[in-house]
Design an enzyme around this catalytic site. Sequence first.
Site, PDB file in Angstrom:
ATOM      1  N   PHE A  16     -18.910   7.578  87.492  1.00 10.56           N
ATOM      2  CA  PHE A  16     -17.638   7.772  86.817  1.00 10.56           C
ATOM      3  C   PHE A  16     -16.874   6.447  86.821  1.00 10.56           C
ATOM      4  CE2 PHE A  16     -13.226   9.215  86.431  1.00 10.56           C
ATOM      5  CZ  PHE A  16     -13.348  10.059  85.332  1.00 10.56           C
ATOM      6  N   ASP A  70     -19.076  10.556  96.305  1.00 10.15           N
ATOM      7  CA  ASP A  70     -18.017  11.153  95.502  1.00 10.15           C
ATOM      8  C   ASP A  70     -18.466  12.572  95.155  1.00 10.15           C
ATOM      9  OD1 ASP A  70     -16.387  12.095  93.467  1.00 10.15           O
ATOM     10  OD2 ASP A  70     -16.220  10.162  92.460  1.00 10.15           O
ATOM     11  N   TYR A  84      -9.152  19.518  91.790  1.00 11.57           N
ATOM     12  CA  TYR A  84      -8.810  20.263  90.575  1.00 11.57           C
ATOM     13  C   TYR A  84     -10.005  20.737  89.758  1.00 11.57           C
ATOM     14  CZ  TYR A  84      -9.216  15.439  88.835  1.00 11.57           C
ATOM     15  OH  TYR A  84      -9.646  14.169  88.569  1.00 11.57           O
ATOM     16  N   LYS A  85     -11.221  20.419  90.149  1.00 13.55           N
ATOM     17  CA  LYS A  85     -12.387  20.885  89.399  1.00 13.55           C
ATOM     18  C   LYS A  85     -12.847  22.232  89.977  1.00 13.55           C
ATOM     19  CE  LYS A  85     -13.839  16.163  88.218  1.00 13.55           C
ATOM     20  NZ  LYS A  85     -13.394  16.161  86.818  1.00 13.55           N
ATOM     21  N   ARG A  90     -20.281  19.198  77.097  1.00 14.83           N
ATOM     22  CA  ARG A  90     -20.478  19.667  78.473  1.00 14.83           C
ATOM     23  C   ARG A  90     -20.001  21.121  78.605  1.00 14.83           C
ATOM     24  NH1 ARG A  90     -18.122  15.738  82.914  1.00 14.83           N
ATOM     25  NH2 ARG A  90     -16.193  16.624  82.061  1.00 14.83           N
TER      26      ARG A  90
END
Length: 416
Positions: A130, A202, A227-228, A376
């Site tokens: 990322f 990560d 938050y995922k 996705r």
Amino acid sequence: MTTASTALDERAARSDADDELAPLAERFLLPADVVYLDGNSLGPLPAAVPAALADLVTRQWGTDLIGSWNANGWWEAPLRVGDGIGRLIGAAPGRTVAGDSTSVQLFTALSAATALRPGRRLLVTDPGHFPTDRYLAEAVARRQDLEVRRIPPPGLEEFLAAEGGRVVAVSYSPVDFRTGELYDMAALTEATHRAGALAVWDLCHAAGAMPLHLDALDVDFAVGCGYKFLNGGPGAPAYLYAADRHHTRLETPLTGWNGHANPFGMDREYTPAPGIARARIGTPPILSLLALEAALTAFDGVDLARVRAKSLSLTAFFLDCASELLAPLGVEAVTPFDPARRGSHVALRHPHAHGLTRALAQRGVIIDMRAPDLLRFGVNALYTTHRDLLTAAHRLRDILRAAAYDPTPPPTGPVT
């Protein structure tokens, strides 16, 4: 309905009827008539959060005021919430702290890890990482006069065989944020340690979606967002994990007053707090931190091994949907079919990914895309059903058949 569609329909019905996790969907406030497959970017609202926030705002803040730092446990929240996350990532209490952003926590982790191996000059990161992970690896390297090497996870062992003695740390993610490919954390961590380097992970696309075993794998440092798959809300606090063997030598680059051994002593010099508490920085964001704490109750009594098993069933089913319904229309599956190499989202390739994502949203299916050409589809076993995925595949098929989308849609804002 074609034979393939009939078989997929029957399979979805059978799988959902046998789903022991189905009642967990009631722990979320999902909008009616929406198929939400973007929890890998932003988890939906857990049912426990609104009441928790109402109490926080009206009673704790509104009535108890500043006394809530003591009376309502605000001061201890970063460590308490950190321990709650720790239970989901295989960390014993006292090894995880919640707060700040993933970028801040990653900067802390990389800085601390590289300081523990002086004399080694190579910092390894994934060229497909990322962007924040890559940018911050470069930032830490500049500060500490290191050299960044971009090595894909499959090439790590060969690279370490040649250069391992010079490597200070390896920074990877177990799940590729674009493709959903899952890497072998155990093997990569072990290879890193054999070279005498430290492993920094990560977990943003893994925590809450599958069992993780940080302590058992001897991971050195890990970070992740709230938050995922943890469903803590937009901008929810992140977290930092540090193995306890590193705590006494843990040097954080941002020595804020919350990480002091005696923060209210207002001492002239900085003395780090014991343990993971030294990784605290500034005053914790209580509103978002306690929203995250309430969100974590969605995992109460949940076996993450069962979550992982359902996730694999969901993604395998959707890959079969893609093969049967979408491949004839020019859609290519990018996510590996091998379950051992698959995370909790499926990526499909099409040159008009942006336009198709927009068209799906207009038909009640929420996904996201990553430039230039990946759609996705995120699954969360706590609420996603096989029927959801079949609906998404059918609607995408219908859009493609009718060419009912704008190949180059005008922007609606900066977020894709």
